[in-house]
Design an enzyme around this catalytic site. Structure first.
Site, mmCIF file in Angstrom:
data_model
loop_
_atom_site.group_PDB
_atom_site.id
_atom_site.type_symbol
_atom_site.label_atom_id
_atom_site.label_comp_id
_atom_site.label_asym_id
_atom_site.label_seq_id
_atom_site.Cartn_x
_atom_site.Cartn_y
_atom_site.Cartn_z
ATOM 1 N N ARG A 132 0.803 -1.221 0.000
ATOM 2 C CA ARG A 132 0.000 0.000 0.000
ATOM 3 C C ARG A 132 0.836 1.271 0.000
ATOM 4 O O ARG A 132 0.505 2.234 -0.694
ATOM 5 C CB ARG A 132 -0.956 -0.031 1.191
ATOM 6 N N GLU A 134 -8.537 -0.490 15.981
ATOM 7 C CA GLU A 134 -7.724 0.529 15.308
ATOM 8 C C GLU A 134 -7.325 1.666 16.257
ATOM 9 O O GLU A 134 -6.367 2.394 15.986
ATOM 10 C CB GLU A 134 -8.505 1.092 14.108
#
Lengths: 120, 566
Positions: free
Chosen positions: B290, B378
């Site tokens: 990514r 997260e």
């Protein structure tokens, strides 16, 4: 040259005492009704109440409202260059403007359901 | 309006109802605690989990041999030397157990020949990513967890509760003060243990792939309660977020699954593959990580070779329609309804804010530095270092959520009585109940301005000048926001909601920008145009603290020494 969509929106907190407000929104092919409502908040009136989380994915299923009397998701209903009438779901309790109480009863905040203690 | 707050007591308070929050609630309830699970949106609908399109990385080893240690090694490599190894290990080692528990509760992981099948995703050494067809992983995980939560009588749930501040008294967190959007009323929640599972910060950016309630509230809440954040400069941009043509009813990261299953070709304006220019030869396969993918596309655009809307083309024109249908069935029809025929046209893609590697500093039991305050999912920083491997987010949500639930329950059981706020809730209650200023700027426009400056100056490619420009805008906006919430304080007051959101988002934006300014090198998701190249002396993790209203970025005196993955 630029086309517009006119969103005629029901506003208010009392189902019996609301008002209609119309906003012209710049129209771009492929946009959603939710895009138009978000445009109004940024450019015209931030007090317009709408409920949404996922913006575009139709994953959260929160942006239900009525478009010309039919229940739709605002994120998948296409914006069109015409007058579009938006109102809160008529079969749900109104909260404000286009927001209604859509959570299942057991997932709503209700003080009496959750163990309430005296103020310490 | 009413100013006397509703007061609620519980053993464990869980803030946020994505996978991490729901799993934490389930686990704490299984351990015998009363749990209150709250969300600023609807339970199990908002947040990032429900948006997950496909992959969940886990070393199940069903189709072919695998072991968590291989997953661990790949996670550390992707993290560019900055992973908190114990957290990464926890994620990889316990992933399989959580995935099997999800299956036992009803998640229908895709199978081939009776075995759970795995897709190959960039950065992994073998196929390791389980999924639910078609593009249904997140919804399936959310629904399953919601059902599991529903069955537990000791978990109370309440949506539309937006936490304004944690209650901190005598050095420990004792619950939270929330604003009930539906009524405008303040709610004081006293708890023996509080778990923050509010997800990431992607809403800080103009183009983002998560939902509108991921504005980093948990980071700001924890900061204000005295817990430090780490790795805040590392925001993951997902390289191939949908850009054009305009597409509705689909998640912008949907092309990731397409690439997993069908490869696809990433092309520039001239219809030529270009990732080899940036060191990665794809040749129709999907192998670019990514951070590199984002860099390659942005550099190609900068060189004037971008697609018309400022991204790259992604083409599946070489894939026969039958194969497209076999891989994605009904999704092909949804694309057709949007006027997209993949056999005839490429789509345009560009980097989009997707995930935050940074977050609240926590140990392997999900404890922060502040007693009584836990984090999950997260919201936790560190497990993925400077760049997250595809598929680790849901695994992290499940593993860390479960662990946070266990620790919260243990903490609650060791605490005799629900601690009283002792006045520590008063300030937040007053904020919620107070009248707003008469003249206020447009809160929605302010939010849009913040997203624009973060995207333009604190995006994947950064410079000192840009970062300083962003800090100036943030300071300017913080002054404009003032200290009194906008709006009338009535039902579903969106201006007030924006105000509370901006209060958190501006703090988090500063954390990201200050940390990015301090890191004078390029690593993973943090690319400094003025400091290209990764430096050994920067192999360290920066910490952000809030000290008397001042943000402080600090770093350890010496870089970390190499720890080889086993």
């Amino acid at each position: 040259m630029t086309e517009t969509a006119t969103l005629k929106i029901w506003r208010g907190e009392d189902p019996a005492a609301g008002r209609w407000e119309a906003h012209a929104v710049p129209f771009e092919r492929g946009q959603s009704v939710l895009d138009g409502l978000r445009w109004i908040r940024v450019n015209k009136d931030p007090s317009l109440a709408i409920r949404f989380s996922c913006i575009n994915a139709n994953a959260c299923k929160e942006c239900m409202m009525e478009l010309d009397g039919e229940t739709v998701y605002a994120c998948t209903a296409r914006l069109e260059p015409r007058e579009m009438t938006l109102s809160p779901l008529s079969n749900k309790t109104l909260v404000r403007d286009l927001v209604t109480e859509i959570a299942p009863p057991a997932e709503r905040f209700a003080a009496e359901r959750i163990a309430v203690k005296e103020k310490p | 309006m009413s100013t006397s707050p509703v007061h609620i007591e519980t053993d464990v308070l869980v803030i946020g109802s994505g996978a991490a929050g729901m799993y934490a609630a389930i686990e704490a309830a299984r351990a015998g605690c009363r749990v209150l699970l709250i969300d600023r949106s609807l339970i199990g609908r908002g947040g990032a989990t429900v948006m997950a399109q496909m992959t969940v990385a886990v070393a199940l080893g069903e189709e072919a041999p695998d072991h968590w240690s291989h997953h661990y090694k790949d996670t550390l490599t992707a993290g560019r030397g900055l992973c908190n190894e114990p957290l990464s290990q926890l994620l990889c080692e316990q992933g399989p157990e959580c995935i099997r528990e999800m299956e036992a509760w009803g998640v229908g992981w895709a199978r081939k020949d009776g075995k759970i099948t795995s897709a190959f995703a960039p950065g992994h050494d073998r196929p390791r990513c389980v999924y639910v067809d078609f593009l249904n992983t997140g919804p399936a995980v959310s629904k399953t967890l919601r059902t599991a939560v529903y069955k537990l009588k000791s978990v109370a749930r309440a949506g539309d509760l937006c936490v304004v501040d944690l209650i901190k008294s005598e050095g420990e967190v004792r619950g939270a003060v929330a604003w009930h959007a539906g009524s405008g009323a303040p709610v004081v929640i006293s708890a023996k243990a509080t778990a923050v599972a509010t997800g990431g910060l992607t809403r800080l950016y103009r183009r983002n792939s998560a939902s509108a309630n991921m504005g980093g509230d948990g980071y700001a809440l924890c900061l204000r309660a005295g817990a430090p954040l780490i790795d805040m400069e590392f925001v993951q941009f997902f390289p191939i977020g949908h850009l054009a043509p305009r597409l509705i009813g689909m998640d912008p990261i949907m092309w990731d699954p397409f690439r997993y299953k069908l490869g696809g070709r990433l092309l520039n304006r001239d219809m030529q593959e270009f990732t080899d220019r940036y060191g990665v030869t794809e040749d129709g396969r999907y192998v670019i990580t990514r951070d590199l993918g984002t860099y390659a596309i942005l550099k190609e655009v900068e060189a004037g070779r971008g697609s018309p809307h400022g991204g790259a083309y992604l083409s599946f024109q070489h894939v026969p329609e039958a194969k497209l249908r076999e891989a994605f069935g009904p999704v092909i029809d949804r694309l057709a309804a949007n006027g997209i025929d993949l056999t005839k046209m490429p789509v345009e893609v560009a980097p989009i804010a997707h995930y935050h590697m940074g977050g609240v500093a926590a140990d392997v039991r999900m404890r922060t530095e502040v007693s009584g305050l836990l984090v999950a999912g997260e919201a936790v920083g560190g497990a993925n270092g400077a760049n997250r491997l595809s598929g680790n987010a849901i695994t992290e949500a499940l593993v860390f959520g479960r662990e946070a639930g266990r620790t919260a329950a243990a903490h609650a059981k060791a605490t005799k009585a629900v601690p009283a706020p002792n006045g520590a809730a008063d300030e937040a209650v007053a904020l919620i109940a107070g009248d707003g200023p008469k003249e206020v700027p447009n809160s929605a426009a302010m939010l849009q301005r913040l997203q624009a400056v973060m995207a333009d100056d604190v995006g994947p490619l950064r410079t000192e000048a840009g970062l300083k420009r962003a800090l100036a805008v943030v300071a300017d906006m913080t002054a404009a926001l003032g200290d009194r919430p906008f709006g009338d304080g009535g039902r579903f007051d969106m201006q007030r909601l924006d105000w509370f959101d901006l209060r958190n988002m501006l703090t988090v934006a500063r954390s990201v920008t200050e940390a990015a300014l301090a890191r004078t090198e390029s690593r993973g998701a943090h690319q400094r145009e003025d400091f290209p190249g990764m430096l050994p002396e920067w192999r360290l993790n920066q910490t952000v603290r809030l000290n008397g209203g001042r943000l402080e970025v600090s770093r350890p005196p010496a870089p970390r020494t190499e720890v080889a993955a086993q």
